[in-house]
Enzyme design. Structure first.
Site, short mmCIF file in Angstrom:
data_model
loop_
_atom_site.label_atom_id
_atom_site.label_comp_id
_atom_site.label_asym_id
_atom_site.label_seq_id
_atom_site.Cartn_x
_atom_site.Cartn_y
_atom_site.Cartn_z
N VAL A 80 50.37 12.14 0.16
CA VAL A 80 49.06 13.12 0.77
C VAL A 80 48.39 13.31 -0.52
O VAL A 80 47.11 13.47 -0.62
CB VAL A 80 49.72 14.40 1.39
CG1 VAL A 80 50.51 15.07 0.48
CG2 VAL A 80 48.27 14.92 2.03
N ARG A 159 47.41 23.26 5.30
CA ARG A 159 48.49 23.04 6.54
C ARG A 159 49.64 23.22 5.82
O ARG A 159 50.70 23.99 6.58
CB ARG A 159 48.49 21.54 7.07
CG ARG A 159 46.91 21.16 7.68
CD ARG A 159 47.20 19.64 8.02
NE ARG A 159 45.67 19.16 8.74
CZ ARG A 159 44.96 18.50 7.83
NH1 ARG A 159 44.94 18.36 6.57
NH2 ARG A 159 44.03 18.08 8.50
N HIS A 289 62.07 16.12 -6.03
CA HIS A 289 60.98 15.81 -5.11
C HIS A 289 61.17 15.24 -3.87
O HIS A 289 60.98 14.36 -3.26
CB HIS A 289 59.85 14.73 -5.94
CG HIS A 289 58.47 14.75 -5.53
ND1 HIS A 289 57.32 14.73 -5.94
CD2 HIS A 289 57.88 15.36 -4.22
CE1 HIS A 289 56.30 14.69 -5.27
NE2 HIS A 289 56.49 15.23 -4.25
N ILE A 290 61.82 16.11 -3.13
CA ILE A 290 62.47 15.70 -1.72
C ILE A 290 61.47 16.37 -0.86
O ILE A 290 62.03 16.42 0.38
CB ILE A 290 63.86 16.38 -1.73
CG1 ILE A 290 64.13 17.79 -1.69
CG2 ILE A 290 64.92 15.68 -2.73
CD1 ILE A 290 65.44 18.24 -1.29
#
Length: 324
Positions: A80, A159, A289-290
């Protein structure tokens, strides 16, 4: 007639990989590794590609675009965020840039809550006690804190920020504050959240969740000056981008007891070395970074990245396109 070439820089999650392997309209060339592709292999691969499907770890810069096939039609990043892409150069080249918004909202918000709970309940220290074979009951040591009647602060009310509020609300926060470039009245009203200036949020919030994109304005946003405004009992969680937090300043803040704890899913670099002081600090939980690391989300991301790549190669509108 030869098929157009789609170059993919990483092995994809299983379901998306099966789809990729079955593509007939393009020739797929891929680095079949779960690790980041080497720079030399990336440059070699893009030299013959009509479409590039890349990852957050692949730097898309002047060198890469200079090495790229003149017929390159699209860059599709399986993320993203797109701070790894020189968007001005991509725009100048006339290339559409695809990305994967929306599909990772739930998983990232879940991870934000996970880190908030681990930090507030001192789970890292508790796990260390278990691993050392200790853990006798104590009425007065190893005590964490709960969120009942506390103030929640969200930096970035997109979001993911809003999904984080929805998940944390049942824990009993008495007040929710948020910072964003502009007030989002309708969304905030649904969540009973108040738009406030950043200094006010930092001074009043007990839990601060960083959910904003990395931009020139947010780079190094959390530093010694912003940490100094926080309560000594405050907890900071970052699931956005590592460069938003000055890690040296965070370490100094934790060591001096200026805040209570921190939870990081994103760092600079990724992953942090096992000997890094933040990794070793008892009141800092570090994950590799999960945020989007679920079967459902990673497959959805990869499938959307494939969709974008194929659309660009065949001259169709991208499903999710960055407006450059």
């Amino acid at each position: 007639m030869s098929r157009p070439v789609l170059f993919v820089t990483r092995e994809l999650p299983s379901q998306a990989q099966k789809r990729l392997d079955a593509l007939a309209d393009v020739e797929v060339r891929q680095s079949k590794s779960t690790e980041a592709i080497s720079r030399s292999d990336l440059l070699d691969g893009v030299a013959t590609a009509d479409g590039l499907l890349c990852m957050l770890s692949d730097k898309i810069d002047e060198e890469l675009l200079g090495a790229a096939n003149p017929r390159l039609k699209v860059i599709s990043t399986c993320s993203v965020g797109y701070d790894h892409v020189d968007t001005e150069l991509v725009k100048r080249r006339g290339l559409p840039l695809g990305y994967t918004p929306d599909v990772l909202t739930d998983a990232t918000a879940d991870t934000t809550v996970l880190l908030a709970l681990m930090a507030s309940r001192r789970a890292k220290e508790a796990l260390c006690i278990v691993h050392k074979g200790r853990g006798e009951f104590s009425l007065s040591t190893g005590l964490g804190t709960q969120f009942t009647n506390k103030t929640l602060g969200i930096v970035g009310f997109g979001r993911i920020g809003r999904a984080t509020v929805e998940r944390l609300a049942p824990f009993g926060f008495s007040k929710t504050m948020y910072v964003s470039r502009r007030p989002l009245h309708d969304e905030a009203q649904k969540l009973n959240a108040q738009h406030v200036p950043l200094p006010q949020l930092l001074a009043e919030a007990d839990l601060i969740c960083i959910c904003c994109p990395l931009t020139s304005e947010t780079t190094n946003m959390f530093n010694k000056d912003t940490f100094s405004l926080m309560k000594s009992t405050a907890i900071v969680v970052n699931t956005a981008r590592g460069a938003i937090v000055n890690q040296e300043d965070l370490l100094h803040t934790l060591e001096n007891g200026q805040i209570a704890a921190a939870g990081l899913d994103v760092t600079v670099p990724e992953p942090l070395h096992a000997d890094h002081p933040l990794v070793k600090h008892p009141r800092c939980v570090v994950l590799p970074h999960i945020g989007s690391a679920t079967e459902e989300t990673r497959n959805a991301m990869a499938n959307l990245a494939i969709d974008n790549a194929l659309a660009g190669i065949f001259g169709q509108p991208l499903k999710a396109k960055v407006e450059l």
